[in-house]
Design a protein around this motif. Structure first.
Motif, PDB file in Angstrom:
ATOM      1  N   ASP A 110       0.812  -1.220   0.000  1.00  0.00           N
ATOM      2  CA  ASP A 110       0.000   0.000   0.000  1.00  0.00           C
ATOM      3  C   ASP A 110       0.842   1.265   0.000  1.00  0.00           C
ATOM      4  OD1 ASP A 110      -2.307  -1.585   0.091  1.00  0.00           O
ATOM      5  OD2 ASP A 110      -2.288  -1.643   2.276  1.00  0.00           O
ATOM      6  N   GLY A 111       1.962   1.244  -0.729  1.00  0.00           N
ATOM      7  CA  GLY A 111       2.794   2.434  -0.852  1.00  0.00           C
ATOM      8  C   GLY A 111       3.668   2.753   0.338  1.00  0.00           C
ATOM      9  N   MET A 112       3.737   1.851   1.312  1.00  0.00           N
ATOM     10  CA  MET A 112       4.525   2.075   2.528  1.00  0.00           C
ATOM     11  C   MET A 112       5.282   0.799   2.890  1.00  0.00           C
ATOM     12  SD  MET A 112       3.510   5.153   3.852  1.00  0.00           S
ATOM     13  CE  MET A 112       3.407   5.194   5.607  1.00  0.00           C
ATOM     14  N   TRP A 113       6.415   0.977   3.559  1.00  0.00           N
ATOM     15  CA  TRP A 113       7.086  -0.162   4.172  1.00  0.00           C
ATOM     16  C   TRP A 113       6.319  -0.472   5.456  1.00  0.00           C
ATOM     17  CZ3 TRP A 113      10.587  -3.124   1.945  1.00  0.00           C
ATOM     18  CH2 TRP A 113      11.357  -2.612   0.895  1.00  0.00           C
ATOM     19  N   GLU A 114       6.010  -1.751   5.710  1.00  0.00           N
ATOM     20  CA  GLU A 114       5.248  -2.159   6.889  1.00  0.00           C
ATOM     21  C   GLU A 114       5.988  -3.273   7.611  1.00  0.00           C
ATOM     22  OE1 GLU A 114       1.341  -3.343   5.677  1.00  0.00           O
ATOM     23  OE2 GLU A 114       0.866  -1.380   4.861  1.00  0.00           O
ATOM     24  N   THR A 115       5.923  -3.234   8.954  1.00  0.00           N
ATOM     25  CA  THR A 115       6.580  -4.252   9.760  1.00  0.00           C
ATOM     26  C   THR A 115       5.959  -4.344  11.142  1.00  0.00           C
ATOM     27  OG1 THR A 115       8.725  -5.066  10.542  1.00  0.00           O
ATOM     28  CG2 THR A 115       8.341  -2.695  10.698  1.00  0.00           C
ATOM     29  N   ASP A 116       6.259  -5.417  11.834  1.00  0.00           N
ATOM     30  CA  ASP A 116       5.990  -5.564  13.262  1.00  0.00           C
ATOM     31  C   ASP A 116       7.331  -5.357  13.944  1.00  0.00           C
ATOM     32  OD1 ASP A 116       3.339  -6.402  12.799  1.00  0.00           O
ATOM     33  OD2 ASP A 116       4.017  -8.457  12.479  1.00  0.00           O
ATOM     34  N   ALA A 117       7.348  -4.592  15.024  1.00  0.00           N
ATOM     35  CA  ALA A 117       8.601  -4.337  15.720  1.00  0.00           C
ATOM     36  C   ALA A 117       8.329  -4.141  17.205  1.00  0.00           C
ATOM     37  CB  ALA A 117       9.290  -3.106  15.145  1.00  0.00           C
ATOM     38  N   THR A 118       9.386  -4.172  17.976  1.00  0.00           N
ATOM     39  CA  THR A 118       9.280  -3.892  19.406  1.00  0.00           C
ATOM     40  C   THR A 118       9.720  -2.454  19.613  1.00  0.00           C
ATOM     41  OG1 THR A 118       9.735  -6.197  19.949  1.00  0.00           O
ATOM     42  CG2 THR A 118      10.068  -4.578  21.701  1.00  0.00           C
ATOM     43  N   SER A 119       8.855  -1.674  20.266  1.00  0.00           N
ATOM     44  CA  SER A 119       9.160  -0.257  20.497  1.00  0.00           C
ATOM     45  C   SER A 119      10.054  -0.108  21.727  1.00  0.00           C
ATOM     46  CB  SER A 119       7.866   0.536  20.688  1.00  0.00           C
ATOM     47  OG  SER A 119       7.204   0.112  21.866  1.00  0.00           O
ATOM     48  N   GLY A 120      10.468   1.110  22.011  1.00  0.00           N
ATOM     49  CA  GLY A 120      11.350   1.385  23.138  1.00  0.00           C
ATOM     50  C   GLY A 120      10.767   0.979  24.475  1.00  0.00           C
ATOM     51  N   ASN A 121       9.440   0.936  24.587  1.00  0.00           N
ATOM     52  CA  ASN A 121       8.812   0.518  25.838  1.00  0.00           C
ATOM     53  C   ASN A 121       8.532  -0.991  25.866  1.00  0.00           C
ATOM     54  OD1 ASN A 121       6.626   0.299  24.136  1.00  0.00           O
ATOM     55  ND2 ASN A 121       5.344   1.773  25.220  1.00  0.00           N
ATOM     56  N   ARG A 122       9.184  -1.722  24.943  1.00  0.00           N
ATOM     57  CA  ARG A 122       9.131  -3.195  24.863  1.00  0.00           C
ATOM     58  C   ARG A 122       7.773  -3.744  24.442  1.00  0.00           C
ATOM     59  NH1 ARG A 122      13.162  -5.260  23.603  1.00  0.00           N
ATOM     60  NH2 ARG A 122      12.482  -7.253  24.323  1.00  0.00           N
ATOM     61  N   LYS A 123       6.943  -2.928  23.796  1.00  0.00           N
ATOM     62  CA  LYS A 123       5.648  -3.397  23.300  1.00  0.00           C
ATOM     63  C   LYS A 123       5.747  -3.651  21.804  1.00  0.00           C
ATOM     64  CE  LYS A 123       2.886  -1.303  26.805  1.00  0.00           C
ATOM     65  NZ  LYS A 123       1.581  -0.965  27.209  1.00  0.00           N
ATOM     66  N   ARG A 124       5.057  -4.692  21.344  1.00  0.00           N
ATOM     67  CA  ARG A 124       5.002  -4.996  19.919  1.00  0.00           C
ATOM     68  C   ARG A 124       4.023  -4.042  19.258  1.00  0.00           C
ATOM     69  NH1 ARG A 124       8.836  -7.359  17.445  1.00  0.00           N
ATOM     70  NH2 ARG A 124       7.464  -8.281  15.913  1.00  0.00           N
ATOM     71  N   VAL A 125       4.442  -3.424  18.161  1.00  0.00           N
ATOM     72  CA  VAL A 125       3.600  -2.468  17.448  1.00  0.00           C
ATOM     73  C   VAL A 125       3.720  -2.692  15.946  1.00  0.00           C
ATOM     74  CG1 VAL A 125       3.675  -0.663  19.219  1.00  0.00           C
ATOM     75  CG2 VAL A 125       5.431  -0.719  17.455  1.00  0.00           C
ATOM     76  N   ASP A 126       2.678  -2.297  15.230  1.00  0.00           N
ATOM     77  CA  ASP A 126       2.733  -2.246  13.772  1.00  0.00           C
ATOM     78  C   ASP A 126       3.326  -0.898  13.409  1.00  0.00           C
ATOM     79  OD1 ASP A 126       1.514  -4.728  13.418  1.00  0.00           O
ATOM     80  OD2 ASP A 126      -0.494  -3.863  13.454  1.00  0.00           O
ATOM     81  N   VAL A 127       4.282  -0.905  12.496  1.00  0.00           N
ATOM     82  CA  VAL A 127       4.972   0.318  12.104  1.00  0.00           C
ATOM     83  C   VAL A 127       4.960   0.423  10.589  1.00  0.00           C
ATOM     84  CG1 VAL A 127       7.158   1.579  12.220  1.00  0.00           C
ATOM     85  CG2 VAL A 127       6.505   0.084  14.106  1.00  0.00           C
ATOM     86  N   ARG A 128       4.782   1.652  10.099  1.00  0.00           N
ATOM     87  CA  ARG A 128       4.858   1.926   8.663  1.00  0.00           C
ATOM     88  C   ARG A 128       5.895   3.017   8.442  1.00  0.00           C
ATOM     89  NH1 ARG A 128      -0.996   1.222   6.119  1.00  0.00           N
ATOM     90  NH2 ARG A 128      -1.688  -0.418   7.487  1.00  0.00           N
ATOM     91  N   VAL A 129       6.558   2.947   7.289  1.00  0.00           N
ATOM     92  CA  VAL A 129       7.571   3.949   6.948  1.00  0.00           C
ATOM     93  C   VAL A 129       7.296   4.447   5.539  1.00  0.00           C
ATOM     94  CG1 VAL A 129      10.032   4.397   6.612  1.00  0.00           C
ATOM     95  CG2 VAL A 129       9.285   2.839   8.438  1.00  0.00           C
TER      96      VAL A 129
END
Length: 147
Positions: free
Chosen positions: A56-75
């Protein structure tokens, strides 16, 4: 046999010129490659970056954020802007409808805030139905795809 030593040196610049052709590109021709996106996310404090895909025109991933929670991220592949699902938008559904109307879209509906981005269905001036992705911070249009 002396030429074998120089072959890698001669091929390296040629390969560097051809590799960008394999990157995901945007309409402006700018793009970020998968390794660049991984580096960007790592520098931003994300770890355990899994399933990095271009959709959908974006890079998409699952990652662990700085607070150690799993989040969906788009770039955004052109700007490198990171959009995380935990992001809170100061804009309302009506703000997004107004932004799209001002940008020439009509029949704006199905406006949702999901994974750190606003998404809406709308009709372009030429009558084509599209799905529009907008920034949570300022409502700027990030990506438009035919519906």
């Amino acid at each position: 046999m002396r030429h074998r030593h120089f072959a890698p040196l001669l091929l390296a610049p040629l390969m560097a010129l051809t590799l960008p052709a394999f990157a995901q590109t945007t309409k402006t021709g700018k793009s970020m490659t998968e390794p660049q996106v991984r580096e960007l996310l790592t520098k931003a404090g994300y770890t355990e970056i899994d399933d990095l895909d271009f959709e959908d025109g974006m890079w998409e991933t699952d990652a662990t954020s700085g607070n150690r929670k799993r989040v969906d991220v788009r770039v955004d592949p052109a700007s490198g802007q990171i959009y995380a699902e935990a992001l809170v938008s100061q804009l309302s559904e009506n703000d997004i409808k107004a932004k799209l109307s001002a940008a020439g879209y009509s029949n704006v509906h199905d406006v949702d805030f999901d994974d750190g981005l606003w998404k809406a269905e709308a009709e372009r001036a030429d009558g084509k139905d599209v799905e529009v992705h907008l920034s949570a911070t300022d409502g700027s249009i990030i990506h438009v795809e035919n519906d």
